[in-house]
Design an enzyme around this catalytic site. Structure first.
Site, PDB file in Angstrom:
ATOM      1  N   LYS A  32       1.021  -1.188   0.053  1.00 20.36           N
ATOM      2  CA  LYS A  32       0.432   0.135   0.128  1.00 20.36           C
ATOM      3  C   LYS A  32       1.182   0.949   0.254  1.00 20.36           C
ATOM      4  O   LYS A  32       1.254   1.832   0.892  1.00 20.36           O
ATOM      5  CB  LYS A  32      -0.681   0.157   1.084  1.00 20.36           C
ATOM      6  CG  LYS A  32      -1.708   0.493   0.884  1.00 20.36           C
ATOM      7  CD  LYS A  32      -2.124   2.215   1.140  1.00 20.36           C
ATOM      8  CE  LYS A  32      -1.735   2.951   2.304  1.00 20.36           C
ATOM      9  NZ  LYS A  32      -1.597   4.192   1.530  1.00 20.36           N
ATOM     10  N   GLY A  90       5.753   3.802   9.933  1.00 24.28           N
ATOM     11  CA  GLY A  90       4.836   5.082   9.662  1.00 24.28           C
ATOM     12  C   GLY A  90       5.293   5.393  10.931  1.00 24.28           C
ATOM     13  O   GLY A  90       5.457   5.360  11.673  1.00 24.28           O
ATOM     14  N   SER A  91       4.241   6.093  10.840  1.00 27.16           N
ATOM     15  CA  SER A  91       4.091   6.913  12.417  1.00 27.16           C
ATOM     16  C   SER A  91       3.063   6.256  13.519  1.00 27.16           C
ATOM     17  O   SER A  91       2.641   5.518  13.419  1.00 27.16           O
ATOM     18  CB  SER A  91       2.687   7.684  12.671  1.00 27.16           C
ATOM     19  OG  SER A  91       1.792   7.663  11.730  1.00 27.16           O
ATOM     20  N   GLY A 115       0.364   2.695  13.817  1.00 34.25           N
ATOM     21  CA  GLY A 115       1.108   1.769  13.758  1.00 34.25           C
ATOM     22  C   GLY A 115       0.702   0.593  15.224  1.00 34.25           C
ATOM     23  O   GLY A 115      -0.152  -0.627  14.424  1.00 34.25           O
ATOM     24  N   GLU A 136       7.932  -0.468  12.409  1.00 37.80           N
ATOM     25  CA  GLU A 136       9.289   0.221  11.489  1.00 37.80           C
ATOM     26  C   GLU A 136       8.573   2.043  12.511  1.00 37.80           C
ATOM     27  O   GLU A 136       8.023   2.806  11.624  1.00 37.80           O
ATOM     28  CB  GLU A 136      10.214   0.032  10.319  1.00 37.80           C
ATOM     29  CG  GLU A 136       9.976  -0.729  10.495  1.00 37.80           C
ATOM     30  CD  GLU A 136      11.552  -0.755  11.065  1.00 37.80           C
ATOM     31  OE1 GLU A 136      12.126  -0.224  11.700  1.00 37.80           O
ATOM     32  OE2 GLU A 136      12.653  -2.078  10.988  1.00 37.80           O
ATOM     33  N   CYS A 182      13.206   8.971   9.721  1.00 41.49           N
ATOM     34  CA  CYS A 182      12.791   8.569  10.999  1.00 41.49           C
ATOM     35  C   CYS A 182      14.150   8.479  11.862  1.00 41.49           C
ATOM     36  O   CYS A 182      13.417   8.719  12.914  1.00 41.49           O
ATOM     37  CB  CYS A 182      12.067   7.314  10.958  1.00 41.49           C
ATOM     38  SG  CYS A 182      13.241   6.180   9.718  1.00 41.49           S
ATOM     39  N   GLU A 211       8.561  13.961  18.484  1.00 37.24           N
ATOM     40  CA  GLU A 211       8.140  13.917  16.971  1.00 37.24           C
ATOM     41  C   GLU A 211       8.129  14.478  15.888  1.00 37.24           C
ATOM     42  O   GLU A 211       7.073  15.102  15.775  1.00 37.24           O
ATOM     43  CB  GLU A 211       8.093  12.541  16.367  1.00 37.24           C
ATOM     44  CG  GLU A 211       9.338  12.469  14.853  1.00 37.24           C
ATOM     45  CD  GLU A 211       8.703  10.944  13.859  1.00 37.24           C
ATOM     46  OE1 GLU A 211       8.071  10.728  13.822  1.00 37.24           O
ATOM     47  OE2 GLU A 211       9.397   9.761  13.426  1.00 37.24           O
TER      48      GLU A 211
HETATM   49  P1  NAD Z   1       1.303   7.492   8.765  1.00 38.07           P
HETATM   50  O1  NAD Z   1       1.133   6.170   9.732  1.00 38.07           O
HETATM   51  O2  NAD Z   1       0.296   8.076   8.796  1.00 38.07           O
HETATM   52  O3  NAD Z   1       0.822   6.940   6.956  1.00 38.07           O
HETATM   53  C1  NAD Z   1       2.164   5.446   7.002  1.00 38.07           C
HETATM   54  C2  NAD Z   1       1.197   4.625   6.065  1.00 38.07           C
HETATM   55  O4  NAD Z   1       0.243   4.300   6.167  1.00 38.07           O
HETATM   56  C3  NAD Z   1       0.602   5.622   4.318  1.00 38.07           C
HETATM   57  O5  NAD Z   1       0.624   5.068   3.446  1.00 38.07           O
HETATM   58  C4  NAD Z   1      -1.083   5.820   5.181  1.00 38.07           C
HETATM   59  O6  NAD Z   1      -1.802   5.818   4.093  1.00 38.07           O
HETATM   60  C5  NAD Z   1      -0.977   4.233   5.679  1.00 38.07           C
HETATM   61  N1  NAD Z   1      -1.908   4.532   7.108  1.00 38.07           N
HETATM   62  C6  NAD Z   1      -2.406   5.858   7.582  1.00 38.07           C
HETATM   63  N2  NAD Z   1      -3.585   4.844   8.450  1.00 38.07           N
HETATM   64  C7  NAD Z   1      -3.894   4.035   8.478  1.00 38.07           C
HETATM   65  C8  NAD Z   1      -4.911   3.118   9.276  1.00 38.07           C
HETATM   66  N3  NAD Z   1      -5.751   3.378  10.018  1.00 38.07           N
HETATM   67  N4  NAD Z   1      -4.533   2.177   8.282  1.00 38.07           N
HETATM   68  C9  NAD Z   1      -3.508   1.384   7.425  1.00 38.07           C
HETATM   69  N5  NAD Z   1      -3.021   1.859   7.467  1.00 38.07           N
HETATM   70  C10 NAD Z   1      -3.101   3.617   7.101  1.00 38.07           C
HETATM   71  O7  NAD Z   1       2.840   8.298   8.683  1.00 38.07           O
HETATM   72  P2  NAD Z   1       3.194   8.786   7.358  1.00 38.07           P
HETATM   73  O8  NAD Z   1       2.909  10.342   7.866  1.00 38.07           O
HETATM   74  O9  NAD Z   1       2.782   8.811   6.745  1.00 38.07           O
HETATM   75  O10 NAD Z   1       5.342   8.577   7.816  1.00 38.07           O
HETATM   76  C11 NAD Z   1       5.459   9.499   8.819  1.00 38.07           C
HETATM   77  C12 NAD Z   1       5.823   8.750   9.684  1.00 38.07           C
HETATM   78  O11 NAD Z   1       6.517   7.881   9.244  1.00 38.07           O
HETATM   79  C13 NAD Z   1       7.356   9.319  10.316  1.00 38.07           C
HETATM   80  O12 NAD Z   1       6.255   9.337  12.111  1.00 38.07           O
HETATM   81  C14 NAD Z   1       8.611   8.893  10.898  1.00 38.07           C
HETATM   82  O13 NAD Z   1       9.455   8.463  12.272  1.00 38.07           O
HETATM   83  C15 NAD Z   1       8.176   6.945  10.614  1.00 38.07           C
HETATM   84  N6  NAD Z   1       8.497   6.524   9.603  1.00 38.07           N
HETATM   85  C16 NAD Z   1       9.228   5.641  10.248  1.00 38.07           C
HETATM   86  C17 NAD Z   1      10.464   5.023   9.509  1.00 38.07           C
HETATM   87  C18 NAD Z   1      11.027   3.375  10.370  1.00 38.07           C
HETATM   88  O14 NAD Z   1      11.810   2.365   9.587  1.00 38.07           O
HETATM   89  N7  NAD Z   1      11.174   3.438  11.116  1.00 38.07           N
HETATM   90  C19 NAD Z   1      10.701   4.597   8.465  1.00 38.07           C
HETATM   91  C20 NAD Z   1      10.409   5.832   7.500  1.00 38.07           C
HETATM   92  C21 NAD Z   1       8.772   6.903   7.996  1.00 38.07           C
END
Ligand code: NAD
Length: 489
Positions: A180, A233-234, A238, A255, A289, A386
């Site tokens: 996705k 993601g966030s 998560g 992650e 991140c 963050e």
């Molecule tokens: P986000 O959590 O908003 O979204 C990440 C993904 O999840 C997107 O594809 C989004 O469409 C999807 N998503 C959103 N809500 C969902 C749900 N309810 N169910 C399933 N999928 C859903 O994060 P973001 O704003 O896209 O990215 C930034 C965050 O990602 C920051 O917190 C950053 O630290 C983290 N990040 C972590 C790593 C790592 O390897 N640890 C790497 C890159 C980014």
């Protein structure tokens, strides 16, 4: 400004075919450097998530990857690597224009991504089990089996690299995948689909969808045909995904975010530290991140190092990624406003704005100035949460114990850093820091070979390195009782 060359319309990749969304809707993409429309992509719906999982399920059950000789899986991964390298220019343009990152960094994503497929291609035929001695009446061995269909949800900051980080491992072990991609910048992930087609990956082994997280992401993770989830993601998302995975009792890799700290001891080479901090804190406009968010500096060198940082920041160019500026735009107006709100609250709480803290004036896109705050105390929001923007906090310490306590003083634990010439002190500090990876004297040291992942709220599971493979396989033990009459015990 160099000419952009982006196709106006992109599709989802399901079952080896490029398809429109089930309801024919589209997502409009924006160039964050100009805030102008860039292209459109077919909007995947819940029905498309179902089709994609079914395609992946069918491919897995048909044994297109699991049952073939591992050396053939390895060869397939190497072909994907070749195809990504051949698409380097398109990948560079796509990720520069829809994400905003500098063109040199965006082009490098193709090479980095190819590297993942080469590395895990090299492991695909070395996933060996163990033979366990149980006495002469038994033969016992273990083998690593893929989980099945792996659902992988990717964020927007490094979309291609974060997608391939998981896809490469999953395929090497014989899983099939549904990715996705992020709605804000999905184009380079589409090009992964093109690379898979060129590499003759079996239909359905890799599927790519772009749709709303709340709708398509949720439908994907909750789908009964999915066996395994990888989420990058966030923290709030998560948590939501973990609840869905718990409901279905499927394994997950998380992650998540970070608020990583670097500790600078007084013996460090301050010019080298200042150069490294600029890269660590302001790469991809701080949207990483593992960004260096807090610099914990010994009192004796605080003024000196601050001055060196300010001097370097003054020389950074702020502008569009396509012109390869040092500081590129944030992904969206909403992200820029969020970063500014963090800065304003920090100032209201008593943090001292050394430089930046505001959107870049006179630029049409979502630019934010590289920013440094001093007099930051550990309980301030800016020191704990963050931000995901080009904002660095400076904190002071007197003793190594105090430095470690400050560095460990958030709920996160992704990466951390130490700057010193003293190897014993570096090693002591690395052991004390709560983080999945510790950099010594170079932020972002390491590569595909080095395990990466979080502790605490930064998540669990490891990506990269040989350890990552363990997330994508489960161990089966086969215990055999021999029946030969010669066996006495
Ligand atoms: P986000 O959590 O908003 O979204 C990440 C993904 O999840 C997107 O594809 C989004 O469409 C999807 N998503 C959103 N809500 C969902 C749900 N309810 N169910 C399933 N999928 C859903 O994060 P973001 O704003 O896209 O990215 C930034 C965050 O990602 C920051 O917190 C950053 O630290 C983290 N990040 C972590 C790593 C790592 O390897 N640890 C790497 C890159 C980014």
């Amino acid at each position: 400004m160099p000419q952009q060359s982006i196709r106006p319309f992109w599709k989802n990749f399901i079952g080896g075919r490029w398809v429109e969304g089930a309801r024919g809707r589209r997502i409009a993409l924006e160039d964050p450097a100009t805030a102008e429309p860039l292209a459109e992509i077919a909007r995947a719906e819940v029905e498309d998530a179902d089709r994609a999982v079914q395609a992946a399920r069918h491919a897995f059950d048909a044994d297109v990857l699991r049952a073939i000789k591992p050396e053939r899986r390895a060869a397939m991964l190497f072909r994907i690597a070749d195809a990504l390298e051949a698409l380097a220019e398109q990948i560079g343009q796509a990720e520069c224009l829809d994400n905003g990152k500098r063109i040199s960094d965006a082009r490098a994503q193709a090479g980095e991504s190819a590297r993942y497929f080469r590395y895990y291609g090299g492991i695909a035929d070395k996933l060996e089990g163990r033979s366990i001695p149980l006495g002469e009446a038994y033969v016992d061995y273990t083998m690593h089996e893929p989980y099945g269909v792996s659902a992988q949800v990717v964020p927007w900051n490094y979309p291609l690299q974060l997608a391939v980080r998981s896809v490469s491992c999953a395929l090497a072990a014989g899983n099939t995948v549904v990715v996705k991609s992020p709605v804000l910048c999905p184009l380079s992930v589409c090009l992964l689909g093109e690379a898979c087609q060129r590499a003759e990956v079996p239909d359905g082994a890799v599927n790519i969808l772009c749709g709303s997280g709340a709708e398509v992401g949720t439908a994907l993770v909750a789908h009964p045909g999915v066996d395994h989830v990888v989420f990058t993601g966030s923290v709030p998302t998560g948590r939501a995904i973990l609840r869905l995975a718990a409901e279905r009792v499927i394994p997950s890799v998380m992650e998540l975010g970070g608020k990583s700290a670097g500790v600078v001891y007084p013996d460090a080479d301050l010019d080298a530290v200042a150069d490294d901090v600029i890269t660590g804190a302001f790469s991809n406009a701080g949207q990483l991140c593992s960004i260096l968010a807090r610099l914990i500096v010994h009192r004796r060198i605080f003024k000196d190092l601050s001055a060196r940082l300010v001097e370097r920041i003054a020389k950074l160019s702020v502008g569009p990624g396509i012109e390869d500026h040092d500081v590129t735009p944030l992904i969206s107006a909403a992200q820029r406003d969020k970063v500014e709100a963090f800065c304003r609250r920090a100032e209201a709480a008593g943090a001292c704005r050394v430089v930046g803290g505001r959107p870049a004036p006179d630029l049409p896109g979502h630019f934010f100035l590289p920013s440094v705050y001093a007099d930051v105390s550990p309980e301030m929001e800016i020191a704990k949460e963050e931000i995901f923007g080009p904002v660095l906090c400076l904190l002071r310490f007197e003793t190594p114990e105090e430095a470690v306590a400050l560095a460990n003083g958030t709920d996160y634990g992704l990466v951390a850093g130490v700057y010193t010439r003293d190897l014993n002190l570096a090693h002591w500090t690395a052991r004390q820091l709560v983080a999945g990876q510790v950099f010594v004297n170079q932020w972002f040291a390491g590569g595909v070979e080095t395990p990466f992942g979080g502790t605490r709220r930064s998540g669990f599971g490891r990506e990269k390195g040989q350890e990552a493979m363990l997330n994508y396989v489960q161990t089966k033990n086969v215990a055999i009782r021999l029946t030969d009459r010669q066996i006495r015990r």
